[in-house]
Design an enzyme around this catalytic site. Structure first.
Site, mmCIF file in Angstrom:
data_model
loop_
_atom_site.group_PDB
_atom_site.id
_atom_site.type_symbol
_atom_site.label_atom_id
_atom_site.label_comp_id
_atom_site.label_asym_id
_atom_site.label_seq_id
_atom_site.Cartn_x
_atom_site.Cartn_y
_atom_site.Cartn_z
ATOM 1 N N ILE A 195 0.875 -1.192 0.000
ATOM 2 C CA ILE A 195 0.000 0.000 0.000
ATOM 3 C C ILE A 195 0.905 1.233 0.000
ATOM 4 O O ILE A 195 1.768 1.359 0.869
ATOM 5 C CB ILE A 195 -0.835 0.087 1.305
ATOM 6 C CG1 ILE A 195 -1.493 -1.250 1.659
ATOM 7 C CG2 ILE A 195 -1.870 1.209 1.224
ATOM 8 C CD1 ILE A 195 -1.916 -1.343 3.131
ATOM 9 N N HIS A 196 0.738 2.097 -0.964
ATOM 10 C CA HIS A 196 1.481 3.366 -0.883
ATOM 11 C C HIS A 196 0.818 4.503 -1.631
ATOM 12 O O HIS A 196 1.231 5.658 -1.506
ATOM 13 C CB HIS A 196 2.908 3.197 -1.421
ATOM 14 C CG HIS A 196 2.977 3.181 -2.916
ATOM 15 N ND1 HIS A 196 2.700 2.062 -3.652
ATOM 16 C CD2 HIS A 196 3.266 4.147 -3.814
ATOM 17 C CE1 HIS A 196 2.823 2.340 -4.939
ATOM 18 N NE2 HIS A 196 3.154 3.603 -5.071
#
Ligand code: UD1
Ligand code: UDP
Length: 356
Positions: free
Chosen positions: A205-206
């Site tokens: 996740i980014h």
């Protein structure tokens, strides 16, 4: 004949991985000078890739670091211009859609140096994404546009861009073909984490739209906590910060690790049961490797992977994440949308024969 000089601008993790596929091929034909903007600077976001993937050392480190979009991009622009005035290259090459990409292409374009954009033509049609702004602007000031898919060629055509557009395939496909076997031989990550093949989900996740929203990141964490699977989560520093700031609690089923090098990542990807991500590159790698991909976004640039049935968009919706982790089991035959793994080779003649 004198060799052409190319200045290549790199700054963020996916660009190092793309350069690993391209620079070794280019070195036979061109004098390539790498410029590292410093957008990513932690050892596990930068140095590790240069060390393990045989990417040549950058001649220039601009050390720009983190900052707001304008401050970061502006600082890069000023520093890249200085380098280009010293080096006077025949071309400037940029990858993808980060702030380093727009800074590099804009600096070159203003000095009338031809711009090569690798991974041109991608569109999410969501202009709130910084990446969408960067890629549209870069495409419109590029001279050679190396495009990974037919869909991307069509997007460019719809914006009136046809000159200099070449469908060569995806350099990340070149990379995965080359590095998967090396990763199997060299990576010790499964032993280090005591993981059995096929027993875990791999998650990343980014994406800013997820991290910068309390509501979206809360729903994502809730979905992962509730999924009843063991999840390996190499955590981007941006997300680490936001999880702490929001006070979110990750369940015992989630194993947070630092970002890993590419060989470890490819090993984890190839042996995961499913991949849950908001990354652009990882959606493609999941497809190349035949691992079901659950994408925590509302849209994707890599529509082929969805159309072919191997990628499902679940947004940041807790229930959709849980359902897909349980039920998404693609079986369709994967088609070849991303070229033949020779994108870098195909670029060479096109650069050598380029006429302004
Ligand atoms: C950038 C790109 C994104 C790409 C991603 C790949 C832009 C606008 N975004 O997003 O398209 O998908 O890289 O990973 O260019 N940080 C560190 N150490 C580092 C790097 C970053 O701690 O080495 C932290 C800092 O708090 C920084 C934050 O991460 O402010 C975000 O970094 P930034 O480069 O601005 O954006 P990314 O989310 O990495
Ligand atoms: N990657 C990696 N280590 C990690 C996470 C990602 O090597 O801990 C690799 C991944 O395999 C892919 C690339 O980084 O090749 C994708 O980068 P990222 O997800 O940061 O950016 P995006 O592709 O979304 O721009």
């Amino acid at each position: 004949m004198e060799r052409l000089k190319i200045v290549t601008i790199l700054g963020a993790r996916p660009q190092f991985i793309k350069a690993a596929a391209v620079s070794s091929t280019f070195s036979k034909y061109f004098d390539e000078i790498l410029v590292h903007t410093g957008q990513h600077y932690d050892a596990n976001m930068s140095d590790v890739f240069f060390e393990e993937l045989n990417i040549p050392n950058p001649k220039y480190h601009l050390n720009i670091g983190s900052g707001s979009h304008g401050a970061m991009t502006g600082a890069m622009l000023a520093e890249i211009e200085k380098v280009l005035e010293i080096e006077k290259p025949d071309f400037v090459l940029v990858y993808g859609d980060t702030n380093s990409t727009i800074a590099g292409s804009l600096a070159a374009s203003k000095l009338l140096i031809p711009v090569i954009h690798v991974e041109a033509g991608l569109r999410s049609f969501n202009k709130a994404m910084p990446e969408e702004q960067n890629r549209i602007l870069t495409d419109h000031i590029s001279d050679l546009l190396f495009v990974p898919t037919q869909t991307a060629v069509d997007h460019l055509k719809n914006e009136g861009i046809t000159k200099g557009v070449h469908l060569v395939g995806d350099v990340m496909y070149d990379g995965i073909l080359h590095f998967t076997k090396i990763a199997r031989e060299k990576s010790m990550i499964l032993d280090e984490l005591q993981l059995q093949e096929g027993s875990f989900l791999l998650c990343t996740i980014h994406r800013a739209e997820n991290t910068n929203s309390l509501e979206r990141l809360t729903a994502i964490v809730a979905g992962l906590n509730a999924c009843n699977e063991s999840v390996v989560l190499p955590l981007h520093p941006r997300t680490l910060k936001y999880i702490a700031d929001y006070g979110l609690k990750l369940g015992d089923n989630i194993r947070v690790i630092d970002p890993v090098g590419y060989l470890d990542m490819v090993r984890l990807e190839s042996t995961a049961k499913k991949i849950v991500t908001d990354s652009g590159g990882i959606q493609k790698e999941a497809f190349f490797l035949g691992i079901p991909c659950i994408t925590m976004r509302d849209e994707t640039e890599w529509v082929e992977t969805v159309d072919n049935g191997w990628n499902i968009l679940v947004g940041a919706n807790e229930q959709k994440i849980v359902d897909a982790i349980k039920n998404f089991n693609p079986t369709s035959e994967r088609l070849t949308y991303f070229g033949e793994g020779n994108a870098a080779e195909l670029m060479i003649d096109l650069i050598l024969n380029y006429k302004n």
